[in-house]
Design a protein around this motif. Structure first.
Motif, mmCIF file in Angstrom:
data_model
loop_
_atom_site.group_PDB
_atom_site.id
_atom_site.type_symbol
_atom_site.label_atom_id
_atom_site.label_comp_id
_atom_site.label_asym_id
_atom_site.label_seq_id
_atom_site.Cartn_x
_atom_site.Cartn_y
_atom_site.Cartn_z
ATOM 1 N N GLY A 169 0.821 -1.216 0.000
ATOM 2 C CA GLY A 169 0.000 0.000 0.000
ATOM 3 C C GLY A 169 0.849 1.259 0.000
ATOM 4 N N ILE A 187 -0.506 7.213 2.609
ATOM 5 C CA ILE A 187 0.345 8.027 3.470
ATOM 6 C C ILE A 187 1.112 7.134 4.462
ATOM 7 C CG2 ILE A 187 0.373 9.965 5.088
ATOM 8 C CD1 ILE A 187 -0.860 10.670 2.370
ATOM 9 N N GLY A 188 0.409 6.154 5.031
ATOM 10 C CA GLY A 188 1.047 5.284 6.018
ATOM 11 C C GLY A 188 2.159 4.446 5.402
ATOM 12 N N GLU A 206 1.777 -1.190 -4.720
ATOM 13 C CA GLU A 206 0.526 -0.426 -4.750
ATOM 14 C C GLU A 206 -0.356 -0.964 -5.866
ATOM 15 O OE1 GLU A 206 -1.235 1.982 -3.066
ATOM 16 O OE2 GLU A 206 -2.660 1.606 -4.674
ATOM 17 N N ARG A 207 -1.600 -1.276 -5.512
ATOM 18 C CA ARG A 207 -2.459 -1.898 -6.528
ATOM 19 C C ARG A 207 -2.964 -0.896 -7.566
ATOM 20 N NH1 ARG A 207 -7.841 -3.361 -3.003
ATOM 21 N NH2 ARG A 207 -8.350 -1.217 -2.461
ATOM 22 N N ALA A 265 -8.155 15.293 -1.941
ATOM 23 C CA ALA A 265 -8.307 16.737 -1.794
ATOM 24 C C ALA A 265 -7.277 17.188 -0.764
ATOM 25 C CB ALA A 265 -9.739 17.068 -1.394
ATOM 26 N N GLY A 266 -7.699 17.974 0.206
ATOM 27 C CA GLY A 266 -6.743 18.434 1.209
ATOM 28 C C GLY A 266 -6.628 17.447 2.356
ATOM 29 N N ARG A 292 -3.454 16.293 -0.587
ATOM 30 C CA ARG A 292 -2.939 14.949 -0.309
ATOM 31 C C ARG A 292 -1.902 14.541 -1.348
ATOM 32 N NH1 ARG A 292 -3.833 9.592 -1.572
ATOM 33 N NH2 ARG A 292 -3.726 8.098 0.156
ATOM 34 N N ALA A 318 -1.059 -6.788 -4.019
ATOM 35 C CA ALA A 318 -0.253 -7.750 -3.263
ATOM 36 C C ALA A 318 -1.112 -8.487 -2.247
ATOM 37 C CB ALA A 318 0.875 -7.015 -2.544
HETATM 38 C C1 LIG Z 1 -7.087 7.637 -3.073
HETATM 39 C C2 LIG Z 1 -7.213 8.224 -1.681
HETATM 40 C C3 LIG Z 1 -7.493 9.588 -1.518
HETATM 41 C C4 LIG Z 1 -7.630 10.137 -0.244
HETATM 42 N N1 LIG Z 1 -7.868 11.466 -0.132
HETATM 43 C C5 LIG Z 1 -7.896 12.039 1.090
HETATM 44 C C6 LIG Z 1 -8.042 13.435 1.234
HETATM 45 O O1 LIG Z 1 -8.142 14.142 0.250
HETATM 46 N N2 LIG Z 1 -8.060 13.983 2.473
HETATM 47 C C7 LIG Z 1 -7.943 13.217 3.596
HETATM 48 O O2 LIG Z 1 -7.936 13.769 4.704
HETATM 49 N N3 LIG Z 1 -7.810 11.871 3.499
HETATM 50 C C8 LIG Z 1 -7.775 11.274 2.275
HETATM 51 N N4 LIG Z 1 -7.611 9.921 2.158
HETATM 52 C C9 LIG Z 1 -7.514 9.151 3.382
HETATM 53 C C10 LIG Z 1 -6.168 9.286 4.033
HETATM 54 O O3 LIG Z 1 -5.140 9.398 3.099
HETATM 55 C C11 LIG Z 1 -6.011 8.024 4.842
HETATM 56 O O4 LIG Z 1 -7.112 7.839 5.671
HETATM 57 C C12 LIG Z 1 -4.853 8.097 5.760
HETATM 58 O O5 LIG Z 1 -3.799 8.767 5.181
HETATM 59 C C13 LIG Z 1 -4.473 6.666 6.123
HETATM 60 O O6 LIG Z 1 -3.496 6.248 5.214
HETATM 61 P P1 LIG Z 1 -3.152 4.761 4.988
HETATM 62 O O7 LIG Z 1 -1.805 4.764 4.356
HETATM 63 O O8 LIG Z 1 -3.341 3.966 6.236
HETATM 64 O O9 LIG Z 1 -4.240 4.217 3.967
HETATM 65 P P2 LIG Z 1 -4.671 4.726 2.544
HETATM 66 O O10 LIG Z 1 -4.304 6.152 2.334
HETATM 67 O O11 LIG Z 1 -6.071 4.290 2.368
HETATM 68 O O12 LIG Z 1 -3.722 3.876 1.559
HETATM 69 C C14 LIG Z 1 -3.845 2.489 1.370
HETATM 70 C C15 LIG Z 1 -3.238 2.162 0.025
HETATM 71 O O13 LIG Z 1 -3.145 0.745 -0.100
HETATM 72 C C16 LIG Z 1 -3.495 0.398 -1.407
HETATM 73 N N5 LIG Z 1 -3.913 -1.006 -1.377
HETATM 74 C C17 LIG Z 1 -5.029 -1.531 -0.854
HETATM 75 N N6 LIG Z 1 -5.035 -2.869 -0.991
HETATM 76 C C18 LIG Z 1 -3.905 -3.180 -1.657
HETATM 77 C C19 LIG Z 1 -3.335 -4.405 -2.102
HETATM 78 N N7 LIG Z 1 -3.949 -5.586 -1.898
HETATM 79 N N8 LIG Z 1 -2.145 -4.382 -2.719
HETATM 80 C C20 LIG Z 1 -1.487 -3.194 -2.945
HETATM 81 N N9 LIG Z 1 -2.004 -1.993 -2.555
HETATM 82 C C21 LIG Z 1 -3.171 -1.993 -1.897
HETATM 83 C C22 LIG Z 1 -4.601 1.385 -1.774
HETATM 84 O O14 LIG Z 1 -4.775 1.492 -3.174
HETATM 85 C C23 LIG Z 1 -4.072 2.657 -1.144
HETATM 86 O O15 LIG Z 1 -3.245 3.395 -2.029
HETATM 87 C C24 LIG Z 1 -7.489 9.322 0.910
HETATM 88 C C25 LIG Z 1 -7.202 7.951 0.754
HETATM 89 C C26 LIG Z 1 -7.059 7.404 -0.533
HETATM 90 C C27 LIG Z 1 -6.736 5.935 -0.686
#
Ligand SMILES: Cc1cc2nc3c(=O)[nH]c(=O)nc-3n(C[C@H](O)[C@H](O)[C@H](O)COP(=O)(O)OP(=O)(O)OC[C@H]3O[C@@H](n4cnc5c(N)ncnc54)[C@H](O)[C@@H]3O)c2cc1C
Length: 217
Positions: A10, A13-14, A33-34, A43-44, A105, A127
Motif C-alpha cells: 500500500g 500516506i502510512g 501499490e495496486r 483533496a486536502g 494529499r 499484493a
Molecule cells: C485515493 C485516496 C485519496 C484520499 N484522499 C484524502 C483526502 O483528500 N483527504 C484526507 O484527509 N484523506 C484522504 N484519504 C484518506 C487518508 O489518506 C487516509 O485515511 C490516511 O492517510 C491513512 O493512510 P493509509 O496509508 O493507512 O491508507 P490509505 O491512504 O487508504 O492507503 C492504502 C493504500 O493501499 C493500497 N492497497 C489496498 N489494498 C492493496 C493491495 N492488496 N495491494 C497493494 N495496494 C493496496 C490502496 O490502493 C491505497 O493506495 C485518501 C485515501 C485514498 C486511498
C-alpha cells in the motif's frame, strides 16, 4: 553488509511514510501499490504538529511546514455565521508546538515518494500476504509478477486491509460511524475569508486556505 528487505503493501500516506523510515534505516524497501499509478487524487489533508513530528523523524517535517498557509484568525461558527469560538494561528502554533498544515494529499504523496529511491514504488501491483514468516523463515508476498520474500512486511493497505484480515481473521474490521464526508479543493474566492468550521445539527463544514492559493473545503 547484507541489506534487509522490507515489503510495504500500500502506497498511501502510512505505507509511504513507513517506507521512507525503513529506507533511511538502511533497509531495501519495495512498496507494492495496486492502483495503476500514484495519480494526484484526493483533496486536502490536515497535518497537526504531532504528525509533523513523525515527519521530522524521517527528515521531511520542514518541507511540510513550508506549506503552512493559515495565518491570522479562524474559528468555529454557527450555521448563521455567528462566531462560536475564535482561534489565532500564532496562538494555536504556540500551544501545540507548531502550525496546522493543510496541504493537498497529492503534494504529501509527492514529498514522501521523492524521498524514496527510483523504482522503490511498484504500481499496478496488487499484493497479498501469503505467509507472514517466522523466526527462521521470511514472509512471502504474492504480486502479479510472482512472490517476493522479505524479512519484514508492513501492512499499509488501508481501512479494509486484507493483510490485517490475513493476520487477524477475528478482527471485526471498520464499522460505519454514520458520517459521510465530501472533500473538495476550489479556486480562492476574491474576498479574503477567515478559515473556519461551521457546526450545525448533524452537519459540519470547514474551509482552509492552501499555500498554492486554493481553498480546501
Ligand atoms: C485515493 C485516496 C485519496 C484520499 N484522499 C484524502 C483526502 O483528500 N483527504 C484526507 O484527509 N484523506 C484522504 N484519504 C484518506 C487518508 O489518506 C487516509 O485515511 C490516511 O492517510 C491513512 O493512510 P493509509 O496509508 O493507512 O491508507 P490509505 O491512504 O487508504 O492507503 C492504502 C493504500 O493501499 C493500497 N492497497 C489496498 N489494498 C492493496 C493491495 N492488496 N495491494 C497493494 N495496494 C493496496 C490502496 O490502493 C491505497 O493506495 C485518501 C485515501 C485514498 C486511498
Amino acid at each position: 553488509m547484507e541489506q534487509h528487505r522490507a515489503v510495504v503493501i500500500g502506497a498511501g500516506i502510512g505505507g509511504l511514510t513507513a517506507a521512507v523510515a525503513l529506507h533511511r534505516g538502511g533497509w531495501q524497501v519495495t512498496v507494492l501499490e495496486r492502483a495503476a499509478d500514484l495519480a494526484p487524487v484526493g483533496a486536502g489533508i490536515g497535518l497537526a504538529p504531532n504528525a509533523q513530528r513523525a515527519l521530522d523523524v524521517i527528515g521531511l517535517g520542514d518541507r511540510v511546514r513550508d506549506l503552512a498557509a493559515w495565518q491570522g484568525d479562524g474559528g468555529m461558527r454557527a450555521p448563521g455565521g455567528r462566531w462560536l469560538a475564535r482561534t489565532d494561528a500564532t496562538a494555536a502554533a504556540a500551544r501545540f508546538g507548531g502550525p496546522l498544515v493543510l496541504l493537498h494529499r497529492a503534494t504529501l504523496v509527492d514529498i514522501l515518494t521523492s524521498a524514496l529511491p527510483d523504482g522503490a514504488v511498484r504500481t499496478g501491483a496488487a499484493a497479498a500476504l501469503v505467509d507472514p514468516g517466522g523466526d527462521r523463515s521470511p514472509a512471502r508476498v504474492a504480486t502479479p509478477d510472482g512472490e517476493i520474500e522479505a524479512a519484514l512486511v508492513v501492512a499499509a493497505d488501508g481501512i479494509r486491509s486484507a493483510a490485517r484480515h490475513a493476520l487477524f481473521p477475528g478482527h471485526p474490521g471498520p464499522r460505519y460511524a454514520g458520517c459521510t464526508t465530501w472533500r473538495v479543493v476550489v479556486p480562492a474566492p476574491e474576498r479574503p475569508f477567515a478559515p473556519h468550521e461551521t457546526w450545525g445539527a448533524g452537519r459540519l463544514w470547514g474551509t482552509q486556505p492552501l499555500k498554492d492559493g486554493r481553498i480546501y473545503a
